[in-house]
Design a protein around this motif. Structure first.
Motif, PDB file in Angstrom:
ATOM      1  N   ARG A   1      -2.480  13.298  -1.712  1.00 46.16           N
ATOM      2  CA  ARG A   1      -3.858  13.226  -2.449  1.00 46.16           C
ATOM      3  C   ARG A   1      -5.002  14.278  -2.447  1.00 46.16           C
ATOM      4  O   ARG A   1      -5.750  14.462  -3.235  1.00 46.16           O
ATOM      5  N   LEU A   2      -4.883  15.058  -1.392  1.00 38.65           N
ATOM      6  CA  LEU A   2      -5.613  16.251  -1.194  1.00 38.65           C
ATOM      7  C   LEU A   2      -5.241  17.243  -2.225  1.00 38.65           C
ATOM      8  O   LEU A   2      -5.677  17.998  -2.754  1.00 38.65           O
ATOM      9  N   LEU A   3      -3.940  17.767  -1.940  1.00 35.01           N
ATOM     10  CA  LEU A   3      -3.193  18.961  -2.896  1.00 35.01           C
ATOM     11  C   LEU A   3      -2.828  18.571  -4.411  1.00 35.01           C
ATOM     12  O   LEU A   3      -3.036  19.612  -5.088  1.00 35.01           O
ATOM     13  N   ALA A   4      -2.584  17.087  -4.686  1.00 38.48           N
ATOM     14  CA  ALA A   4      -2.202  16.988  -6.008  1.00 38.48           C
ATOM     15  C   ALA A   4      -2.904  15.587  -6.570  1.00 38.48           C
ATOM     16  O   ALA A   4      -2.121  14.767  -6.779  1.00 38.48           O
ATOM     17  N   PRO A   5      -4.129  15.714  -6.693  1.00 43.16           N
ATOM     18  CA  PRO A   5      -4.774  14.397  -7.049  1.00 43.16           C
ATOM     19  C   PRO A   5      -4.402  14.192  -8.566  1.00 43.16           C
ATOM     20  O   PRO A   5      -4.411  15.106  -9.449  1.00 43.16           O
ATOM     21  N   ASP A   6      -4.068  13.040  -8.873  1.00 41.36           N
ATOM     22  CA  ASP A   6      -4.033  12.408 -10.184  1.00 41.36           C
ATOM     23  C   ASP A   6      -5.347  12.167 -10.824  1.00 41.36           C
ATOM     24  O   ASP A   6      -6.363  12.173 -10.233  1.00 41.36           O
ATOM     25  N   ALA A   7      -5.247  11.636 -12.004  1.00 39.06           N
ATOM     26  CA  ALA A   7      -6.394  11.288 -12.785  1.00 39.06           C
ATOM     27  C   ALA A   7      -7.247  10.262 -12.037  1.00 39.06           C
ATOM     28  O   ALA A   7      -8.496  10.219 -11.983  1.00 39.06           O
ATOM     29  N   HIS A   8      -6.567   9.258 -11.498  1.00 37.44           N
ATOM     30  CA  HIS A   8      -7.204   8.222 -10.815  1.00 37.44           C
ATOM     31  C   HIS A   8      -8.056   8.832  -9.545  1.00 37.44           C
ATOM     32  O   HIS A   8      -9.158   8.407  -9.075  1.00 37.44           O
ATOM     33  N   ASP A   9      -7.270   9.455  -8.878  1.00 38.21           N
ATOM     34  CA  ASP A   9      -7.822  10.163  -7.583  1.00 38.21           C
ATOM     35  C   ASP A   9      -9.064  10.890  -8.032  1.00 38.21           C
ATOM     36  O   ASP A   9     -10.141  10.892  -7.285  1.00 38.21           O
ATOM     37  N   ARG A  10      -8.976  11.764  -8.991  1.00 35.67           N
ATOM     38  CA  ARG A  10     -10.271  12.593  -9.324  1.00 35.67           C
ATOM     39  C   ARG A  10     -11.458  11.729  -9.728  1.00 35.67           C
ATOM     40  O   ARG A  10     -12.610  11.844  -9.539  1.00 35.67           O
ATOM     41  N   ARG A  11     -10.988  10.719 -10.459  1.00 37.92           N
ATOM     42  CA  ARG A  11     -12.145   9.801 -11.063  1.00 37.92           C
ATOM     43  C   ARG A  11     -12.881   8.972  -9.855  1.00 37.92           C
ATOM     44  O   ARG A  11     -13.898   8.947  -9.699  1.00 37.92           O
ATOM     45  N   ALA A  12     -12.043   8.354  -9.077  1.00 35.53           N
ATOM     46  CA  ALA A  12     -12.412   7.803  -7.915  1.00 35.53           C
ATOM     47  C   ALA A  12     -13.414   8.792  -6.803  1.00 35.53           C
ATOM     48  O   ALA A  12     -14.054   8.266  -6.450  1.00 35.53           O
ATOM     49  N   ALA A  13     -12.891   9.985  -6.635  1.00 30.47           N
ATOM     50  CA  ALA A  13     -13.655  10.893  -5.692  1.00 30.47           C
ATOM     51  C   ALA A  13     -14.584  12.108  -6.460  1.00 30.47           C
ATOM     52  O   ALA A  13     -14.393  12.990  -6.263  1.00 30.47           O
ATOM     53  N   SER A  14     -14.707  11.805  -7.832  1.00 34.14           N
ATOM     54  CA  SER A  14     -15.797  12.690  -8.588  1.00 34.14           C
ATOM     55  C   SER A  14     -16.679  13.288  -7.815  1.00 34.14           C
ATOM     56  O   SER A  14     -16.999  14.554  -8.249  1.00 34.14           O
ATOM     57  N   LEU A  15     -17.543  12.656  -6.888  1.00 33.30           N
ATOM     58  CA  LEU A  15     -18.680  13.280  -6.161  1.00 33.30           C
ATOM     59  C   LEU A  15     -17.829  14.105  -5.201  1.00 33.30           C
ATOM     60  O   LEU A  15     -18.595  15.310  -4.867  1.00 33.30           O
ATOM     61  N   LEU A  16     -17.023  13.457  -4.356  1.00 31.95           N
ATOM     62  CA  LEU A  16     -16.365  14.560  -3.404  1.00 31.95           C
ATOM     63  C   LEU A  16     -15.725  15.403  -3.774  1.00 31.95           C
ATOM     64  O   LEU A  16     -15.590  16.531  -2.905  1.00 31.95           O
ATOM     65  N   ARG A  17     -15.407  15.806  -5.094  1.00 31.16           N
ATOM     66  CA  ARG A  17     -14.726  16.944  -5.643  1.00 31.16           C
ATOM     67  C   ARG A  17     -15.416  17.841  -6.366  1.00 31.16           C
ATOM     68  O   ARG A  17     -14.871  18.644  -6.874  1.00 31.16           O
TER      69      ARG A  17
END
Length: 174
Positions: A130-146
């Protein structure tokens, strides 16, 4: 000798999630939490690589979230409430390093590659997808964190020490 870093990892992850909330309902919260926890775990293992380091942390404490809360404009009155005692277990440096890892894929890759010399990772087959290879869902969910611009005030606090910890090559590039 207490070498358990889980209270620091849990509190620091909680601070990141409260300061940079997830989007997308319960699934989004879970995905953002996984990313934050992985970043904080890597940062904490790098910051306290040996059992002796972790034992010293348990004795003196990580310092708490006071300066971080001020930096992001959080209401300071929560320190008076007993249900916010977890904030005393937030590690400012680990939080800053995790912010760097979440907002810079190259730093995250390098940091994970450095974990082989860490006592906490010894004998473990670890991956941080999740840290190294975030997918589109990961990126959307953590848009502020990233988001590099949003994370910059926290990341900038201790980026130099992370870069120095990782390698001389990173220090020269920064």
């Amino acid at each position: 000798m207490n070498t358990d870093l889980s209270p620091v990892v849990a509190a620091t992850t909680q601070w990141l999630l409260r300061s940079y909330p997830a989007t997308g309902g319960l699934l989004g919260v879970s995905l953002a939490e996984a990313q934050a926890r992985q970043a904080v775990t890597v940062a904490t293992w790098l910051r306290y690589p040996t059992g002796a380091d972790a034992a010293l942390l348990a004795m003196i404490g990580p310092g708490g979230s006071g300066r971080l809360d001020w930096l992001v404009g959080a209401d300071a009155s929560f320190h008076l409430r007993t249900d916010e005692a977890w904030r005393s277990w937030v590690d400012e440096v680990a939080t800053s390093w995790a912010a760097c890892l979440l907002s810079s894929p190259a730093l995250a890759e390098e940091a994970v590659s450095q974990l082989s010399g860490c006592e906490h990772a010894a004998g473990l087959a670890f991956e941080f997808p999740r840290l190294l290879a975030p997918d589109a869902h990961d990126r959307r969910a953590a848009s502020l964190l990233r988001h590099p611009d949003l994370m910059e005030p926290v990341a900038a606090l201790h980026r130099t020490s992370l870069v120095e910890r990782l390698s001389p090559e990173w220090s020269a590039a920064a």
